[in-house]
Design a protein around this motif. Structure first.
Motif, short mmCIF file in Angstrom:
data_model
loop_
_atom_site.label_atom_id
_atom_site.label_comp_id
_atom_site.label_asym_id
_atom_site.label_seq_id
_atom_site.Cartn_x
_atom_site.Cartn_y
_atom_site.Cartn_z
N LYS A 166 -14.18 -5.54 -22.82
CA LYS A 166 -12.90 -5.08 -22.28
C LYS A 166 -13.08 -4.64 -20.83
N ALA A 167 -11.98 -4.65 -20.07
CA ALA A 167 -12.02 -4.28 -18.64
C ALA A 167 -11.14 -3.06 -18.39
N PHE A 168 -11.68 -2.12 -17.60
CA PHE A 168 -10.93 -0.90 -17.28
C PHE A 168 -11.07 -0.58 -15.79
N ARG A 169 -9.95 -0.25 -15.18
CA ARG A 169 -9.93 0.11 -13.75
C ARG A 169 -10.24 1.60 -13.60
N VAL A 170 -11.14 1.92 -12.65
CA VAL A 170 -11.48 3.30 -12.32
C VAL A 170 -10.95 3.60 -10.92
N PRO A 171 -9.94 4.46 -10.79
CA PRO A 171 -9.44 4.80 -9.45
C PRO A 171 -10.49 5.55 -8.64
N ALA A 172 -10.45 5.37 -7.33
CA ALA A 172 -11.39 6.04 -6.43
C ALA A 172 -11.38 7.55 -6.68
N GLY A 173 -12.57 8.15 -6.71
CA GLY A 173 -12.70 9.59 -6.87
C GLY A 173 -12.74 10.08 -8.30
N THR A 174 -12.50 9.19 -9.25
CA THR A 174 -12.49 9.57 -10.66
C THR A 174 -13.91 9.69 -11.20
N VAL A 175 -14.18 10.74 -11.97
CA VAL A 175 -15.47 10.91 -12.62
C VAL A 175 -15.34 10.38 -14.05
#
Length: 217
Positions: free
Chosen positions: A122-131
């Motif tokens: 599966k694919a998941f987007r991680v927004p900038a700055g997210t831990v």
């Protein structure tokens, strides 16, 4: 192979990890962008980076996120759109990107008889700055670029936090079982797609199906 990209804030991600709140990542990501390279046609990984490990947030990660365990703070930077491999560790991994990035993940329980199909990924987007905490039971590898996002970045920079000495020299062992064949570095079990450079370098080939490439839609 068409794969839908969801958010790490979605309910679907709960099987693979969670977002950690309460950390101020501004200084960490500024130092990441200042002190680490950004290849435009490859990926570079360093288990530990002294400038990042000297920051106060490194101790916060050790004390809070890892309950006082020794950790390393490194990075994975570059340009990548393919799955290529899946790995797992004994202990969770933190990913903190300075630009939006995509994680391709599956679970260890998806491995059957030493093999896993790319259809399980599966694919998941991680927004900038997210831990983002990636659980010990989650298969993952190098992040991917958000090539179909609103702004196409030249590449990604991602802080990688792991238990101390992970991804360093592989111990010399006698294989006792199938999992031992997957050991690629210290605390790093790796399954490679046959089309990957890792497979050509002798990594255990355990991924079946089409190699995922997010540049193709």
């Amino acid at each position: 192979m068409n794969i839908k990209i969801k958010s790490v804030f979605s309910k679907e991600f709960a099987r693979y990890g969670k977002v950690l709140t309460g950390y101020d990542t501004k200084e960490l990501l500024a130092k990441l962008d200042e002190c680490t390279p950004l290849p435009t046609d490859s990926v570079v990984y360093e288990p530990g980076e002294s400038h990042l490990e000297a920051l106060p947030i490194a101790k916060e990660f050790s004390d809070n996120a890892y309950g006082g365990m020794p950790i390393q703070v490194g990075y994975c930077n570059g340009f990548n759109t393919k799955l290529n491999c899946l790995e797992y560790h004994r202990g969770s991994e933190l990913n903190i990107p300075s630009t939006d990035a995509i994680l391709l993940v599956a679970t260890v329980s998806d491995i059957e008889n030493g093999k896993i199909s790319t259809r399980k990924v599966k694919a998941f987007r991680v927004p900038a700055g997210t831990v983002v905490q990636v659980y010990e039971t989650t298969l993952h590898y190098a992040p991917c670029c958000d090539v179909h996002g609103s702004e196409i970045a030249p590449g990604f920079r991602v802080v990688i936090v792991l238990p101390k000495d992970t991804n360093t020299a592989k111990p010399e062992i006698q294989n006792k079982n199938l999992e031992d064949k997957m050991l690629w570095a210290k605390n790093k079990w790796l399954l490679a797609h046959p089309a990957s450079s890792e497979a050509k370098s002798g990594a255990y080939v355990g991924i079946t199906g089409e190699n995922i490439d997010l540049s193709k839609k």
